[in-house]
Write a protein that holds these residues in place. Structure first.
Motif, PDB file in Angstrom:
ATOM      1  N   TRP A 150       0.741  -1.401  -0.037  1.00 22.07           N
ATOM      2  CA  TRP A 150      -0.235  -0.013  -0.016  1.00 22.07           C
ATOM      3  C   TRP A 150       0.906   1.104   0.018  1.00 22.07           C
ATOM      4  O   TRP A 150       0.588   2.347  -0.092  1.00 22.07           O
ATOM      5  N   GLU A 151       2.267   1.223   0.301  1.00 23.02           N
ATOM      6  CA  GLU A 151       2.902   2.532  -0.001  1.00 23.02           C
ATOM      7  C   GLU A 151       2.906   2.924  -1.347  1.00 23.02           C
ATOM      8  O   GLU A 151       3.789   4.514  -0.989  1.00 23.02           O
ATOM      9  N   LYS A 152       3.197   2.167  -2.643  1.00 20.15           N
ATOM     10  CA  LYS A 152       2.351   2.647  -3.791  1.00 20.15           C
ATOM     11  C   LYS A 152       1.270   2.411  -4.204  1.00 20.15           C
ATOM     12  O   LYS A 152       1.076   2.080  -4.927  1.00 20.15           O
ATOM     13  N   GLY A 153       0.060   3.439  -3.176  1.00 24.25           N
ATOM     14  CA  GLY A 153      -1.117   3.289  -2.802  1.00 24.25           C
ATOM     15  C   GLY A 153      -1.753   3.762  -4.530  1.00 24.25           C
ATOM     16  O   GLY A 153      -3.068   2.942  -4.676  1.00 24.25           O
ATOM     17  N   ALA A 154      -1.477   4.972  -4.585  1.00 21.58           N
ATOM     18  CA  ALA A 154      -1.917   5.471  -6.162  1.00 21.58           C
ATOM     19  C   ALA A 154      -1.665   4.675  -6.923  1.00 21.58           C
ATOM     20  O   ALA A 154      -2.761   4.865  -7.864  1.00 21.58           O
ATOM     21  N   VAL A 155      -0.574   4.019  -7.726  1.00 20.47           N
ATOM     22  CA  VAL A 155      -0.326   3.192  -9.163  1.00 20.47           C
ATOM     23  C   VAL A 155      -1.562   1.782  -7.960  1.00 20.47           C
ATOM     24  O   VAL A 155      -1.980   0.953  -9.292  1.00 20.47           O
ATOM     25  N   GLU A 156      -1.705   1.214  -7.070  1.00 22.23           N
ATOM     26  CA  GLU A 156      -2.665   0.050  -6.621  1.00 22.23           C
ATOM     27  C   GLU A 156      -4.177   0.697  -6.709  1.00 22.23           C
ATOM     28  O   GLU A 156      -4.510  -0.553  -7.644  1.00 22.23           O
ATOM     29  N   ASN A 157      -4.589   1.588  -6.711  1.00 23.21           N
ATOM     30  CA  ASN A 157      -5.416   2.212  -7.111  1.00 23.21           C
ATOM     31  C   ASN A 157      -6.680   2.103  -8.619  1.00 23.21           C
ATOM     32  O   ASN A 157      -6.928   2.157  -8.425  1.00 23.21           O
ATOM     33  N   THR A 158      -5.054   2.793  -9.140  1.00 23.38           N
ATOM     34  CA  THR A 158      -5.448   3.034 -10.252  1.00 23.38           C
ATOM     35  C   THR A 158      -5.138   1.861 -10.759  1.00 23.38           C
ATOM     36  O   THR A 158      -6.079   1.572 -12.397  1.00 23.38           O
ATOM     37  N   PHE A 159      -4.757   0.550 -10.977  1.00 24.14           N
ATOM     38  CA  PHE A 159      -5.281  -0.994 -11.630  1.00 24.14           C
ATOM     39  C   PHE A 159      -6.705  -1.043 -10.992  1.00 24.14           C
ATOM     40  O   PHE A 159      -6.529  -2.077 -12.082  1.00 24.14           O
ATOM     41  N   LYS A 160      -6.614  -1.059 -10.013  1.00 25.11           N
ATOM     42  CA  LYS A 160      -8.437  -1.421  -9.693  1.00 25.11           C
ATOM     43  C   LYS A 160      -9.107  -0.920 -10.470  1.00 25.11           C
ATOM     44  O   LYS A 160     -10.577  -1.507 -11.031  1.00 25.11           O
ATOM     45  N   LYS A 161      -9.355   0.631 -10.537  1.00 20.65           N
ATOM     46  CA  LYS A 161     -10.403   1.786 -11.773  1.00 20.65           C
ATOM     47  C   LYS A 161      -9.747   0.572 -12.792  1.00 20.65           C
ATOM     48  O   LYS A 161     -10.512   0.998 -13.778  1.00 20.65           O
ATOM     49  N   SER A 162      -8.959   0.665 -13.687  1.00 20.94           N
ATOM     50  CA  SER A 162      -8.673  -0.462 -14.702  1.00 20.94           C
ATOM     51  C   SER A 162      -9.076  -1.262 -14.918  1.00 20.94           C
ATOM     52  O   SER A 162      -9.452  -1.973 -16.120  1.00 20.94           O
ATOM     53  N   ARG A 163      -9.353  -1.991 -14.459  1.00 23.27           N
ATOM     54  CA  ARG A 163     -10.052  -3.382 -14.855  1.00 23.27           C
ATOM     55  C   ARG A 163     -11.711  -3.375 -14.944  1.00 23.27           C
ATOM     56  O   ARG A 163     -12.167  -4.078 -15.179  1.00 23.27           O
ATOM     57  N   TYR A 164     -12.335  -2.402 -14.652  1.00 29.63           N
ATOM     58  CA  TYR A 164     -13.294  -2.013 -15.964  1.00 29.63           C
ATOM     59  C   TYR A 164     -12.552  -2.232 -17.193  1.00 29.63           C
ATOM     60  O   TYR A 164     -14.043  -2.844 -17.480  1.00 29.63           O
ATOM     61  N   PHE A 165     -12.056  -2.306 -17.832  1.00 27.55           N
ATOM     62  CA  PHE A 165     -11.367  -2.319 -19.028  1.00 27.55           C
ATOM     63  C   PHE A 165     -11.147  -3.056 -19.300  1.00 27.55           C
ATOM     64  O   PHE A 165     -11.156  -3.764 -20.125  1.00 27.55           O
ATOM     65  N   ILE A 166      -9.870  -3.899 -18.022  1.00 30.45           N
ATOM     66  CA  ILE A 166      -9.774  -4.858 -18.569  1.00 30.45           C
ATOM     67  C   ILE A 166      -9.601  -5.737 -17.217  1.00 30.45           C
ATOM     68  O   ILE A 166      -8.909  -6.031 -16.442  1.00 30.45           O
ATOM     69  N   PRO A 167     -10.701  -6.501 -16.883  1.00 26.97           N
ATOM     70  CA  PRO A 167     -10.831  -7.029 -16.165  1.00 26.97           C
ATOM     71  C   PRO A 167      -9.925  -8.575 -15.538  1.00 26.97           C
ATOM     72  O   PRO A 167      -8.470  -8.804 -16.935  1.00 26.97           O
ATOM     73  N   LYS A 168      -9.696  -8.946 -14.356  1.00 19.39           N
ATOM     74  CA  LYS A 168      -9.332  -9.397 -14.072  1.00 19.39           C
ATOM     75  C   LYS A 168      -9.391 -11.380 -14.875  1.00 19.39           C
ATOM     76  O   LYS A 168     -10.985 -12.014 -15.276  1.00 19.39           O
ATOM     77  N   GLY A 169      -8.304 -12.118 -15.482  1.00 22.07           N
ATOM     78  CA  GLY A 169      -8.497 -13.327 -16.061  1.00 22.07           C
ATOM     79  C   GLY A 169      -8.164 -12.825 -17.465  1.00 22.07           C
ATOM     80  O   GLY A 169      -7.601 -13.301 -18.389  1.00 22.07           O
ATOM     81  N   THR A 170      -7.716 -11.241 -17.898  1.00 19.04           N
ATOM     82  CA  THR A 170      -8.175 -11.527 -19.582  1.00 19.04           C
ATOM     83  C   THR A 170      -6.705 -11.297 -20.227  1.00 19.04           C
ATOM     84  O   THR A 170      -5.529 -10.820 -19.463  1.00 19.04           O
ATOM     85  N   SER A 171      -6.487 -11.921 -21.098  1.00 18.20           N
ATOM     86  CA  SER A 171      -4.685 -11.839 -21.434  1.00 18.20           C
ATOM     87  C   SER A 171      -4.606 -10.532 -21.815  1.00 18.20           C
ATOM     88  O   SER A 171      -5.388 -10.410 -22.984  1.00 18.20           O
ATOM     89  N   LEU A 172      -3.586 -10.133 -21.858  1.00 17.13           N
ATOM     90  CA  LEU A 172      -3.046  -8.917 -21.692  1.00 17.13           C
ATOM     91  C   LEU A 172      -2.205  -8.648 -23.708  1.00 17.13           C
ATOM     92  O   LEU A 172      -1.844  -7.869 -23.977  1.00 17.13           O
TER      93      LEU A 172
END
Length: 337
Positions: free
Chosen positions: A265-287
């Motif tokens: 959580w010490e780099k919470g900004a990037v973790e939160n950004t990934f959380k929001k990005s999951r709307y467009f790229i759900p978990k399990g999606t091949s990048l």
């Protein structure tokens, strides 16, 4: 003369007398009703030459009465349309919508919990399934802080506790965080995210492979568009993609620092950004299947979406303000955002 709604008996008498050719004025005198009320009732319930059926006319009248007494969802129609548009089309969170509403529509307000309750109320939303437009797509409400945080592995680099104290409260621009978005284990490609802590300005890059050299190059090309005054520190984790982090020290004048073990959580900004990005790229999606164009669209959305922590301004607006302020202080540079 009665001022109540027509009863079923009165509608039956209206239909019977009209069949006998009695005028609306005469029917009105017999029923103690205004002839205009009877005329409107007959014309409205028997349009286009259809037969006037008393029982159907009564059912329609009762349905209208119920609809009129049903409270509008989300306080009023204006708020309802605003919430639906921002949730469904802009993909804003309920908290962002609630915070931005008074700005866009002065005098209007709503609590984000009200929006959450409405979204998860199947009786009110019906088949709309508005929960699909939430960040994590949860169709049922979950408890706050109900999930554990993933643990990051330790990287042998300068500990984050030695980073300048000014970076902790996010009041000074120039302190960054970076990480890679997780996809499938079999993926050859990945997505790198680098976020400025104060403004939450985000730089996303689609990487052809997961090598450290590729990661370092993407970070440098992203942040070096900004003046050196806005490139002070970088926080990383202990992943193999950061193995060559020493090559980044020239890009950040105050150095590169790694998170402590069990402190992702010490780099919470990037973790939160990934959380929001999951709307467009759900978990399990091949990048591997995610295009560079889509990554750019996600970056634009992140940088132009208002945030509560920014006073409901966008990261782009905050970063632009910081650049203008630096320019007024004598900086000479050109930035592409």
């Amino acid at each position: 003369m009665s001022h109540h709604h027509l009863s079923l008996y009165e509608r039956e008498q209206l239909a019977l007398l009209r069949v006998k050719g009695v005028s609306f004025r005469e029917i009105g005198r017999q029923l103690n009703r205004s002839h205009s009320t009877l005329s409107w009732e007959y014309g409205n319930k028997a349009k286009y030459g259809r037969e006037y059926v008393p029982c159907k006319a009564q059912e329609k009248a009762e349905k209208v009465a119920v609809d009129q007494r049903t409270k509008a969802p989300l306080k009023n129609h204006e708020v309802f349309l605003y919430v639906r548009e921002k949730l469904r089309d802009e993909h804003w969170s309920p908290e962002i919508i609630a915070g931005r509403l008074p700005i866009d529509h002065p005098g209007q307000s709503i609590h984000f919990e009200t929006i959450y309750r409405y979204v998860h109320n199947a009786k009110k939303t019906g088949r709309k399934r508005l929960w699909r437009f939430l960040t994590n797509h949860h169709h049922r409400r979950r408890k706050k802080h109900g999930r554990s945080v993933k643990v990051a592995r330790y990287l042998r680099a300068t500990p984050l506790v030695q980073r300048p104290v000014e970076a902790n409260d996010r009041k000074i621009v120039g302190h960054w965080e970076t990480d890679n978005l997780g996809g499938k284990i079999s993926d050859k490609t990945t997505i790198s995210a680098t976020i400025e802590r104060k403004s939450r300005y985000t730089i996303l890059r689609k990487l052809k492979n997961k090598s450290s050299i590729r990661k370092i190059h993407s970070i440098k090309s992203g942040v070096e568009q900004f003046p050196v005054e806005m490139r002070k520190t970088l926080a990383i984790d202990n992943g193999p993609e950061n193995a060559k982090h020493r090559l980044l020290k020239g890009a950040f004048k105050d150095g590169v620092y790694s998170c402590q073990p069990y402190h992702s959580w010490e780099k919470g900004a990037v973790e939160n950004t990934f959380k929001k990005s999951r709307y467009f790229i759900p978990k399990g999606t091949s990048l591997d299947s995610v295009s560079v164009h889509k990554v750019q669209l996600i970056e634009d959305w992140l940088n132009h979406t208002p945030k509560k922590c920014l006073g409901y301004k966008t990261p782009y607006e905050i970063m632009k303000q910081e650049l203008e302020l630096l320019k007024q202080q004598g900086g000479a540079f050109q930035v592409r955002m």
